[in-house]
Design an enzyme around this catalytic site. Structure first.
Site, short mmCIF file in Angstrom:
data_model
loop_
_atom_site.label_atom_id
_atom_site.label_comp_id
_atom_site.label_asym_id
_atom_site.label_seq_id
_atom_site.Cartn_x
_atom_site.Cartn_y
_atom_site.Cartn_z
N PHE A 19 0.81 -1.21 0.00
CA PHE A 19 0.00 0.00 0.00
C PHE A 19 0.85 1.27 0.00
O PHE A 19 0.51 2.24 0.68
CB PHE A 19 -0.92 0.00 1.22
CG PHE A 19 -1.84 -1.19 1.27
CD1 PHE A 19 -2.97 -1.24 0.47
CD2 PHE A 19 -1.55 -2.28 2.09
CE1 PHE A 19 -3.82 -2.34 0.50
CE2 PHE A 19 -2.39 -3.38 2.13
CZ PHE A 19 -3.53 -3.42 1.34
N GLY A 46 4.22 -1.81 10.75
CA GLY A 46 3.35 -2.12 9.61
C GLY A 46 4.14 -2.66 8.43
O GLY A 46 4.33 -1.99 7.42
N ASP A 71 5.23 -6.20 12.96
CA ASP A 71 3.86 -6.49 12.50
C ASP A 71 3.43 -7.80 13.13
O ASP A 71 4.23 -8.72 13.27
CB ASP A 71 3.86 -6.62 10.95
CG ASP A 71 2.48 -6.42 10.33
OD1 ASP A 71 1.51 -7.05 10.79
OD2 ASP A 71 2.40 -5.65 9.36
N SER A 124 2.48 -4.11 18.07
CA SER A 124 3.35 -2.94 18.21
C SER A 124 3.50 -2.44 19.66
O SER A 124 4.63 -2.21 20.12
CB SER A 124 2.83 -1.84 17.28
OG SER A 124 3.39 -0.61 17.58
N HIS A 144 -5.06 1.68 11.63
CA HIS A 144 -5.57 3.02 11.39
C HIS A 144 -6.68 3.46 12.34
O HIS A 144 -7.32 4.48 12.10
CB HIS A 144 -6.05 3.13 9.94
CG HIS A 144 -4.93 3.20 8.97
ND1 HIS A 144 -4.84 2.38 7.85
CD2 HIS A 144 -3.81 3.95 8.94
CE1 HIS A 144 -3.73 2.66 7.20
NE2 HIS A 144 -3.09 3.61 7.84
N1 SAH Z 1 3.91 -0.63 5.02
C1 SAH Z 1 3.08 -1.54 4.25
C2 SAH Z 1 1.59 -1.46 4.57
C3 SAH Z 1 1.23 -1.75 6.01
S1 SAH Z 1 -0.45 -2.18 6.18
C4 SAH Z 1 3.31 -1.32 2.75
O1 SAH Z 1 4.16 -0.52 2.36
O2 SAH Z 1 2.62 -1.95 1.94
C5 SAH Z 1 -0.65 -2.18 7.92
C6 SAH Z 1 -0.03 -3.35 8.64
O3 SAH Z 1 -0.06 -3.05 10.03
C7 SAH Z 1 -0.75 -4.70 8.49
O4 SAH Z 1 0.12 -5.66 7.96
C8 SAH Z 1 -1.20 -5.07 9.91
O5 SAH Z 1 -1.07 -6.45 10.22
C9 SAH Z 1 -0.25 -4.24 10.76
N2 SAH Z 1 -0.78 -3.87 12.07
C10 SAH Z 1 -1.95 -3.23 12.35
N3 SAH Z 1 -2.07 -3.01 13.67
C11 SAH Z 1 -0.95 -3.53 14.25
C12 SAH Z 1 -0.47 -3.63 15.60
N4 SAH Z 1 -1.17 -3.11 16.61
N5 SAH Z 1 0.71 -4.24 15.83
C13 SAH Z 1 1.43 -4.75 14.80
N6 SAH Z 1 1.04 -4.67 13.51
C14 SAH Z 1 -0.13 -4.08 13.24
MG MG Z 2 -0.17 3.08 4.77
#
Ligand code: SAH
Ligand code: MG
Length: 216
Positions: A19, A46, A71, A124, A144
């Protein structure tokens, strides 16, 4: 001119699932190259399938530092089955839950960057609670919701070293633009209001802030 990734790294980035649009990716790379000159590690929240990690890893390799990417690999709310950002290929058929770790590992291997990245599989806030080292850059691109983005900010921003960078993705000041909600925008405002960070650049939804004050 801002630092740019090598052509083969850019190819690997563009081929990776994820993303991070190219324009924002180039801004992330430039921030990573800038921060890595501090000689401290870079940390990402992430990982997903490693698309943005590739860029951080290339900048880290050039500077001789490491990337830590955190993640739980079970996906964010909007990536679950039935939601707009769901990808059925990310589901582990044996347990029926998302698992982006295998794709992430393949992506990083193909890009030739495995040696520069330490992947931490976990939530996290749990990882942040154990963290004690200063970081050149913290890139927040995890969950998010206010709960997740807020915890990422509170857990990781204090570890950004003086002169280091806090980078936040999916910052949408105008609610009309949003697809993920405005929690990332709210932590961006908190960072500025803390007095510890000053804005360096804005590229679409990617904001780069530098620590110019004491840890909050
Ligand atoms: N940086 C990535 C996109 C990240 S999408 C890119 O460039 O494509 C968001 C990610 O955050 C997901 O994989 C999800 O599993 C992770 N995520 C969401 N909440 C989280 C948390 N509390 N702890 C760890 N990972 C988390
Ligand atoms: Mg993003």
């Amino acid at each position: 001119m801002a630092a740019e990734p090598a052509p083969d790294v850019l190819d690997a980035f563009e081929a990776a699932k994820g993303f991070m649009p190219v324009k924002e990716g180039l801004a992330l790379y430039a921030a990573a190259a800038d921060a890595a000159a501090l000689g401290l590690p870079l940390l990402e929240v992430g990982t997903y399938c490693g698309r943005s990690t590739i860029l951080l890893a290339d900048a880290a390799r050039a500077a001789g530092v490491s990337v830590i990417t955190v993640d739980h690999h079970r996906g964010s709310e909007e990536q679950q089955p039935g939601w707009d950002y769901h990808d059925p290929d990310t589901v582990d058929p044996e347990i029926g839950r998302m698992d982006t770790l295998p794709t992430f590992r393949r992506t990083l291997h193909r890009a030739g960057l495995e040696d520069h990245v330490i992947a931490v599989v976990g939530r996290s806030p749990q990882v942040a609670a154990l963290w004690q080292s200063p970081l050149a850059l913290v890139f927040i691109d995890g969950g998010h919701t206010d709960e997740h983005a807020g915890a990422d900010y509170e857990g990781w921003a204090p570890h950004v070293a003086e002169g280091g960078l806090l980078v936040i993705h999916d910052v949408f000041p105008d609610p009309v633009d949003e697809w993920t909600g405005q929690a990332p925008y709210r932590i961006y405002l908190r960072a500025l209001e803390s007095g510890a960070f000053t804005e360096v650049s804005a590229t679409d939804s990617l904001r780069v802030l530098r620590r110019t004050g004491a840890p909050d």
